[in-house]
Design an enzyme around this catalytic site. Structure first.
Site, PDB file in Angstrom:
ATOM      1  N   LYS A  69      70.210 103.137  32.223  1.00  0.00           N
ATOM      2  CA  LYS A  69      70.859 102.254  33.197  1.00  0.00           C
ATOM      3  C   LYS A  69      72.281 101.862  32.806  1.00  0.00           C
ATOM      4  O   LYS A  69      72.528 101.447  31.681  1.00  0.00           O
ATOM      5  CB  LYS A  69      70.023 100.981  33.369  1.00  0.00           C
ATOM      6  N   GLY A  76      67.391 102.090  18.144  1.00  0.00           N
ATOM      7  CA  GLY A  76      66.596 102.337  19.334  1.00  0.00           C
ATOM      8  C   GLY A  76      66.217 103.793  19.523  1.00  0.00           C
ATOM      9  O   GLY A  76      65.834 104.492  18.585  1.00  0.00           O
ATOM     10  N   GLY A 104      69.496  96.775  20.524  1.00  0.00           N
ATOM     11  CA  GLY A 104      70.004  95.668  21.343  1.00  0.00           C
ATOM     12  C   GLY A 104      70.966  94.782  20.584  1.00  0.00           C
ATOM     13  O   GLY A 104      72.008  94.372  21.113  1.00  0.00           O
ATOM     14  N   ARG A 147      62.081 101.791  10.205  1.00  0.00           N
ATOM     15  CA  ARG A 147      62.301 100.365   9.964  1.00  0.00           C
ATOM     16  C   ARG A 147      61.561  99.876   8.717  1.00  0.00           C
ATOM     17  O   ARG A 147      62.024  98.956   8.038  1.00  0.00           O
ATOM     18  CB  ARG A 147      61.879  99.557  11.202  1.00  0.00           C
TER      19      ARG A 147
END
Length: 409
Positions: free
Chosen positions: A212, A365, A389, A40
Site C-alpha cells: 500500500k 519486516g 514499522g 530476531r
C-alpha cells in the site's frame, strides 16, 4: 546527557543485580508452531549473553503475535524459549504467566547469570492499554520482578527495536521507573538509521515495496527529498501506474491515493522510478501461470504479482553506483516462486553494491524475511533491521516513545 548504553550498565556492575530486558522475539511461526525465521532471536542474543556472562539475574519481556490481552496457547513463547536457549547455549526458563505467582517465584529464585523469559507480555491487557494508569500498574509489577530483596531497584534495558514506536508498558512506562539503558540492538539500530537521515555518502538510493502507498506515503515524501533515486515496486507501484493513466487490470489499487501519487510524480518525477514491465497472472495463486507484460499494457482480468526482468535490469543499474542504500518492502509476492524473481534480483543488486563498498540497510519486516527465504546471505548487507514499522517511523522523522524515554535528563 543522551542515552546510556549497555556498556555503561556493565561498567556500573550487574553481578547479582536484577535486570529486565525488553527484547523483540516476535518470530514467524508455521501452522505447526515451528519458528520459520530465527532472525530476531539471533539479534537478541548479544545483549542477553553480555548480561548473563556478567552475572546479572536477567528477566526478559517479549511478545508474540497479537493475542487479545489474555492467555492464548497458540501465542505462547514456549518455542521461543527453547530456541533462545539453544542459540545462547544455556537454559532459559519460561514463566507460566506474565507477572503472576509463577513469574514472581521464578524471579526470586534466579541466581547470578540465570535467564528467565516471561510468558507473552501481551497476555496482559495492560501492556497495550491506552490508560496510563493501567500501563503503569503493569510496569510496577515488572519492576518488582527485578528488585533486590532489600528493595533496591533493578535496571531496565531496551533491546526490542521492533516495538520502540509503541507506547506500551514494557517499552515506555517501565523506563520511567528504573535506571534505563539501550541494549546493543537498539543502540546499533539508532546509529544505522541516523546515517540514513543525515548526510550519508551519495548517490543515495531507496528501494520501497509492499502493498500500500498509504503505508509508505510519509516515508516516500521524506526520502524523496534526500535520495538521488527512489525505486518503487511491490503492490503499491500499481497505484503509481494508474496515476500515470495506465490501466492496471485487477492489480492491487488504492483508488483514494491516485491523486496523491500523481502529485508525487509531478514533484519528484526525476527521483521516482517505476517498473517498466511486470509479471501478471489470472489469479493470486502460486500455481497461476506467470506472464511478463509492459507496465503500460496490463491486460484486463490479470493482476500484477511481481516486477519484470527489464525493471530488475534498470533498477540494478541505478543501484550499482549507489554508495548508500535503504530497502524496505518486497518487489512482488516473493513467497510464490514464480513471482520471486523481482525481489531476488533487486536484493542481489544491493548485495553486489555492498560488496563494492556501499552502505546498505534492509528495513526489517518482509524484506528481512525475503532475504532469508530467498537464500541470500545476511552478511551481504551492511545491516538488516529487526523493526520494519519502527525503522519507517524513524526515517519519517517521528519521535519514537521507546527511544525518547531512554533520554537521560
Amino acid at each position: 546527557m543522551g542515552i546510556k548504553s549497555l556498556d555503561d550498565l556493565l561498567a556500573e556492575g550487574v553481578a547479582g543485580r536484577g535486570v529486565l530486558v525488553r527484547s523483540d522475539l516476535n518470530v514467524p511461526l508455521d501452522d505447526a508452531g515451528n519458528i520459520t525465521d530465527q532472525g530476531r532471536i539471533v539479534a537478541s542474543v548479544p545483549t542477553l549473553k553480555a548480561l548473563s556472562d556478567a552475572g546479572a539475574k536477567v528477566v526478559v519481556a517479549a511478545h508474540l503475535g497479537r493475542p487479545k490481552g489474555e492467555p492464548d496457547p497458540k501465542f505462547s513463547l514456549a518455542p521461543v524459549a527453547a530456541a533462545l536457549g539453544d542459540t545462547l547455549g544455556r537454559h532459559v526458563q519460561l514463566a507460566g504467566d506474565v507477572v503472576g505467582s509463577d513469574a514472581l517465584a521464578r524471579a526470586e529464585g534466579l541466581t547470578d547469570g540465570d535467564i528467565l523469559l516471561l510468558e507473552n507480555i501481551r497476555f496482559d491487557a495492560r501492556e497495550t492499554s491506552k490508560d496510563d494508569a493501567e500501563r503503569t500498574s503493569l510496569a510496577n509489577a515488572l519492576a518488582e520482578l527485578v528488585a533486590a530483596p532489600d528493595g533496591a531497584a533493578g535496571a531496565f534495558v531496551s533491546d526490542g527495536f521492533g516495538v520502540v514506536h509503541r507506547k506500551q508498558a514494557s517499552v515506555y512506562d517501565i523506563a520511567a521507573l528504573l535506571p534505563r539503558y539501550a541494549g546493543t540492538l537498539v543502540a546499533t539500530e539508532i546509529k544505522v538509521l541516523e546515517q540514513l537521515t543525515t548526510a550519508g555518502e551519495r548517490p543515495y538510493a531507496v528501494v520501497l515495496g509492499g502493498s500500500k502507498v498509504s503505508d509508505k506515503l510519509a516515508v516516500i515524501e521524506k526520502l524523496a527529498t534526500k535520495a538521488d533515486s527512489l525505486v518503487i515496486g511491490g503492490g503499491m507501484c500499481f497505484t503509481f501506474l494508474a496515476a500515470q493513466g495506465f490501466s492496471v487490470g485487477d492489480s492491487l489499487l488504492e483508488e483514494g491515493m491516485i491523486e496523491t501519487c500523481r502529485k508525487l510524480l509531478d514533484t519528484y518525477g526525476d527521483v521516482l522510478h517505476l517498473p517498466v514491465d511486470v509479471v501478471v497472472a489470472a489469479k493470486f495463486s502460486a500455481d497461476s501461470p506467470p506472464e511478463t507484460v509492459a507496465a503500460r499494457d496490463i491486460p484486463d482480468g490479470k493482476l500484477g504479482l511481481d516486477i519484470g526482468p527489464e525493471s530488475v535490469k534498470r533498477f540494478t543499474a541505478l543501484l550499482s553506483n549507489a554508495k548508500t542504500i535503504f530497502w524496505n518492502g518486497p518487489m512482488g509476492v516473493f513467497e510464490f516462486p514464480a513471482f520471486a524473481a523481482g525481489t531476488k534480483g533487486v536484493a542481489e543488486a544491493i548485495v553486489a553494491a555492498t560488496a563494492k563498498g556501499a552502505f546498505s540497510v534492509v528495513g526489517g519486516g518482509d524484506s528481512a524475511a525475503a532475504v532469508r527465504q530467498l537464500g541470500l546471505p545476511d552478511d551481504g548487507f551492511s545491516h538488516i533491521s529487526t523493526g520494519g514499522g519502527a525503522s519507517l517511523e524513524y526515517l519519517e522523522g517521528k519521535e519514537l516513545p521507546g527511544i525518547q524515554v531512554l533520554e537521560q535528563s
